[in-house]
Design an enzyme around this catalytic site. Structure first.
Site, mmCIF file in Angstrom:
data_model
loop_
_atom_site.group_PDB
_atom_site.id
_atom_site.type_symbol
_atom_site.label_atom_id
_atom_site.label_comp_id
_atom_site.label_asym_id
_atom_site.label_seq_id
_atom_site.Cartn_x
_atom_site.Cartn_y
_atom_site.Cartn_z
ATOM 1 N N GLY A 160 66.689 59.958 69.291
ATOM 2 C CA GLY A 160 67.905 60.469 68.639
ATOM 3 C C GLY A 160 68.191 61.896 69.068
ATOM 4 O O GLY A 160 67.276 62.708 69.167
ATOM 5 N N ARG A 192 67.129 55.233 73.874
ATOM 6 C CA ARG A 192 65.834 54.669 73.479
ATOM 7 C C ARG A 192 65.577 53.543 74.476
ATOM 8 O O ARG A 192 66.390 52.637 74.606
ATOM 9 C CB ARG A 192 65.900 54.125 72.054
ATOM 10 C CG ARG A 192 66.327 55.178 71.016
ATOM 11 C CD ARG A 192 66.114 54.658 69.598
ATOM 12 N NE ARG A 192 66.925 55.346 68.604
ATOM 13 C CZ ARG A 192 66.578 56.473 67.971
ATOM 14 N NH1 ARG A 192 65.439 57.049 68.239
ATOM 15 N NH2 ARG A 192 67.373 57.007 67.056
ATOM 16 N N ASP A 243 58.939 61.356 67.474
ATOM 17 C CA ASP A 243 57.711 60.580 67.442
ATOM 18 C C ASP A 243 57.618 59.520 68.559
ATOM 19 O O ASP A 243 56.638 59.471 69.308
ATOM 20 C CB ASP A 243 57.689 59.900 66.062
ATOM 21 C CG ASP A 243 56.349 59.393 65.706
ATOM 22 O OD1 ASP A 243 55.443 60.216 65.558
ATOM 23 O OD2 ASP A 243 56.208 58.157 65.595
ATOM 24 N N THR A 278 63.846 66.592 66.773
ATOM 25 C CA THR A 278 64.315 65.536 65.864
ATOM 26 C C THR A 278 64.742 66.168 64.551
ATOM 27 O O THR A 278 64.089 67.108 64.079
ATOM 28 C CB THR A 278 63.217 64.479 65.591
ATOM 29 O OG1 THR A 278 63.613 63.680 64.453
ATOM 30 C CG2 THR A 278 61.862 65.096 65.263
ATOM 31 N N ASP A 313 64.381 64.818 61.817
ATOM 32 C CA ASP A 313 63.532 64.273 60.746
ATOM 33 C C ASP A 313 62.389 65.206 60.320
ATOM 34 O O ASP A 313 61.824 65.029 59.245
ATOM 35 C CB ASP A 313 62.916 62.933 61.188
ATOM 36 C CG ASP A 313 63.972 61.894 61.509
ATOM 37 O OD1 ASP A 313 65.100 62.036 61.027
ATOM 38 O OD2 ASP A 313 63.661 60.941 62.256
ATOM 39 N N ASP A 325 59.388 65.191 61.280
ATOM 40 C CA ASP A 325 58.221 64.373 60.931
ATOM 41 C C ASP A 325 57.089 64.447 61.955
ATOM 42 O O ASP A 325 56.272 63.521 62.042
ATOM 43 C CB ASP A 325 58.653 62.904 60.718
ATOM 44 C CG ASP A 325 59.320 62.324 61.951
ATOM 45 O OD1 ASP A 325 59.624 63.083 62.893
ATOM 46 O OD2 ASP A 325 59.563 61.109 61.968
ATOM 47 N N ARG A 347 64.385 58.841 58.627
ATOM 48 C CA ARG A 347 63.581 57.662 58.976
ATOM 49 C C ARG A 347 62.576 57.378 57.864
ATOM 50 O O ARG A 347 62.987 56.991 56.777
ATOM 51 C CB ARG A 347 62.892 57.837 60.328
ATOM 52 C CG ARG A 347 62.524 56.517 60.967
ATOM 53 C CD ARG A 347 61.863 56.709 62.312
ATOM 54 N NE ARG A 347 62.761 57.233 63.300
ATOM 55 C CZ ARG A 347 63.552 56.479 64.063
ATOM 56 N NH1 ARG A 347 63.540 55.185 63.945
ATOM 57 N NH2 ARG A 347 64.355 57.019 64.950
ATOM 58 N N GLU A 401 69.762 67.096 41.006
ATOM 59 C CA GLU A 401 68.911 66.729 39.862
ATOM 60 C C GLU A 401 67.579 66.189 40.337
ATOM 61 O O GLU A 401 66.548 66.383 39.723
ATOM 62 C CB GLU A 401 69.602 65.643 39.020
ATOM 63 C CG GLU A 401 70.437 66.162 37.876
ATOM 64 C CD GLU A 401 71.437 67.207 38.322
ATOM 65 O OE1 GLU A 401 72.216 66.923 39.249
ATOM 66 O OE2 GLU A 401 71.424 68.317 37.757
ATOM 67 N N LYS A 437 72.660 68.005 28.069
ATOM 68 C CA LYS A 437 72.785 69.472 28.024
ATOM 69 C C LYS A 437 74.147 69.911 28.542
ATOM 70 O O LYS A 437 74.307 71.015 29.053
ATOM 71 C CB LYS A 437 71.684 70.089 28.880
ATOM 72 C CG LYS A 437 70.334 70.011 28.220
ATOM 73 C CD LYS A 437 69.309 70.777 29.024
ATOM 74 C CE LYS A 437 67.922 70.454 28.546
ATOM 75 N NZ LYS A 437 67.069 69.939 29.603
ATOM 76 N N GLN A 464 74.944 64.159 60.205
ATOM 77 C CA GLN A 464 73.732 64.981 60.076
ATOM 78 C C GLN A 464 73.115 65.343 61.431
ATOM 79 O O GLN A 464 72.311 66.257 61.527
ATOM 80 C CB GLN A 464 72.671 64.237 59.254
ATOM 81 C CG GLN A 464 73.070 64.040 57.814
ATOM 82 C CD GLN A 464 72.216 62.982 57.132
ATOM 83 O OE1 GLN A 464 71.218 63.292 56.504
ATOM 84 N NE2 GLN A 464 72.594 61.727 57.266
HETATM 85 O O1 F6P Z 1 65.168 60.018 64.271
HETATM 86 C C1 F6P Z 1 66.428 60.536 64.031
HETATM 87 C C2 F6P Z 1 67.275 59.566 63.267
HETATM 88 O O2 F6P Z 1 68.543 60.153 63.047
HETATM 89 C C3 F6P Z 1 66.683 59.060 61.954
HETATM 90 O O3 F6P Z 1 66.820 59.988 60.908
HETATM 91 C C4 F6P Z 1 67.456 57.789 61.775
HETATM 92 O O4 F6P Z 1 66.714 56.865 60.983
HETATM 93 C C5 F6P Z 1 67.630 57.274 63.165
HETATM 94 O O5 F6P Z 1 67.478 58.384 64.028
HETATM 95 C C6 F6P Z 1 68.960 56.617 63.437
HETATM 96 O O6 F6P Z 1 68.962 56.175 64.750
HETATM 97 P P1 F6P Z 1 70.241 55.631 65.508
HETATM 98 O O7 F6P Z 1 71.138 56.798 65.833
HETATM 99 O O8 F6P Z 1 69.697 54.997 66.731
HETATM 100 O O9 F6P Z 1 70.923 54.681 64.584
#
Ligand code: F6P
Length: 326
Positions: free
Chosen positions: A14, A75, A106, A129, A131, A133, A175, A191, A215, A258
């Site tokens: 990505g 990919r 990853d 990335t 993410d 991660d 992810r 929240e 509240k 995003q």
């Molecule tokens: O790894 C980055 C990411 O944006 C993840 O947050 C998401 O799950 C995935 O890639 C989406 O991939 P694609 O753009 O291939 O749908």
């Protein structure tokens, strides 16, 4: 070991804001040190298809501020096969490339690790990335920009949530990781955050929301990390709607906005530092490591550690979020 003369650079998986700043940094640091640079288009897929172009310093002019990746990304299923990797290696050798810098997440670094072992190619990974991660680095390139995009979007949604006194479930990417959801939630004063790393029951969530409305809060925002474990925002909203029909519930899935946009200064600086560090690592004969930052210092993490280890989420952040949203 023979001295490295030519380095290939690719982006894979990505896209993430700041990848261009990293491409620029790798290219210019390499050229400064007398290395040739080859840009490989479309990641491993392009390496297999022989999409290799010589890069000069001008190829990376005026890109530090651009989102996405000028090298394109993909990919590749073929690179997962032995035959695919053999073609990739043959193309790389024919182009005179003797080391690689791989910018990605990853999956991309997993591919790099296998390729490096199979063909004894020096490879340096750069964590790119949204993410966040990857283990062994406090931040990945693109994460900060994505967080800011989430913050801007949710601030806007809050206007509607408040005006209509609604409960919003907003799904964010990540992810299998909850970094964007949890820190995004803190940044917007949500929240709650529903993340795969920590289970939240619907009744626990409802109690939190109920308390808020009691509240005299006039809106509620919950960030939900995409993932099978959380069930996503749609699944959660359905369950809450069924059990608590008194709430006016809406769902927003933020999706690929995003991943886009001009990188923040944090991502540009991180990418510049890591791109520079990747070339330094190759010149120091390091191989098969990811460059990262820990406590604001550049570190080198073996692929095996960066990929396989689950990056821990700071559980205290959920307390910060919940206490601050009372
Ligand atoms: O790894 C980055 C990411 O944006 C993840 O947050 C998401 O799950 C995935 O890639 C989406 O991939 P694609 O753009 O291939 O749908």
């Amino acid at each position: 070991m023979a001295a490295i003369k030519s380095v290939g650079i690719l982006t894979s998986g990505g896209d993430a804001p700041g990848m261009n700043a990293a491409i620029r940094a790798v290219t210019r640091s390499a050229i400064f040190n007398g290395l040739k640079v080859k840009g490989i288009y479309r990641g491993y897929k392009g390496l297999i298809a022989n999409e290799i172009v010589t890069f000069k310093t001008q190829n990376v002019s005026n890109i530090i501020q651009q989102g996405g990746t000028i090298l394109k990304t993909a990919r590749s299923m073929e690179f997962k096969t032995k035959e695919g990797r053999k073609t990739a290696y043959d193309n790389m050798s024919a182009a005179g490339i003797d080391a690689l810098v791989v910018i990605g997440g990853d999956g991309s670094l997993t591919g790099a690790r296998i390729f490096a072992e199979e063909y004894n190619v020096p490879i340096i990974g750069i964590p790119g990335t949204i993410d966040n991660d990857l283990y062994g680095t406090d931040r990945t390139i693109g994460y900060d920009t994505a967080l800011n995009t989430i913050m801007d979007a949710v601030d806007k949604i809050r206007d509607t949530a408040t005006s209509h006194e609604r409960l919003f479930f907003i799904e964010v990417m990540g992810r299998d990781a909850g970094f964007l959801a949890l820190n995004g939630a803190i940044a917007v004063g949500a929240e709650d955050a529903i993340i795969p790393e920590m289970a939240t029951e619907v009744d626990q969530l409802a109690e939190l929301i109920e308390n808020g409305f009691r509240k005299s809060k006039n809106s509620s925002i919950v960030l939900v990390a995409e993932s099978e474990t959380t069930g996503g925002a749609m699944g959660l909203a359905e369950r809450v709607k069924n059990e608590y029909p008194q709430y006016d519930v809406r769902v927003t899935i933020l999706g690929h906005i995003q991943r886009g946009g001009s990188p923040t200064s944090t991502d540009r600086i991180l990418a510049s530092r890591l791109g520079y560090a990747a070339i330094e690592a190759l010149l120091e004969d390091q191989r098969n490591v990811m460059v990262g930052v820990e406590n604001d210092k550049v570190v080198y993490v073996p692929f095996a550690r960066a990929i396989k280890n689950e990056k821990p989420i700071d559980r205290d952040l959920l307390n910060v979020l919940r206490i601050l949203s009372i």
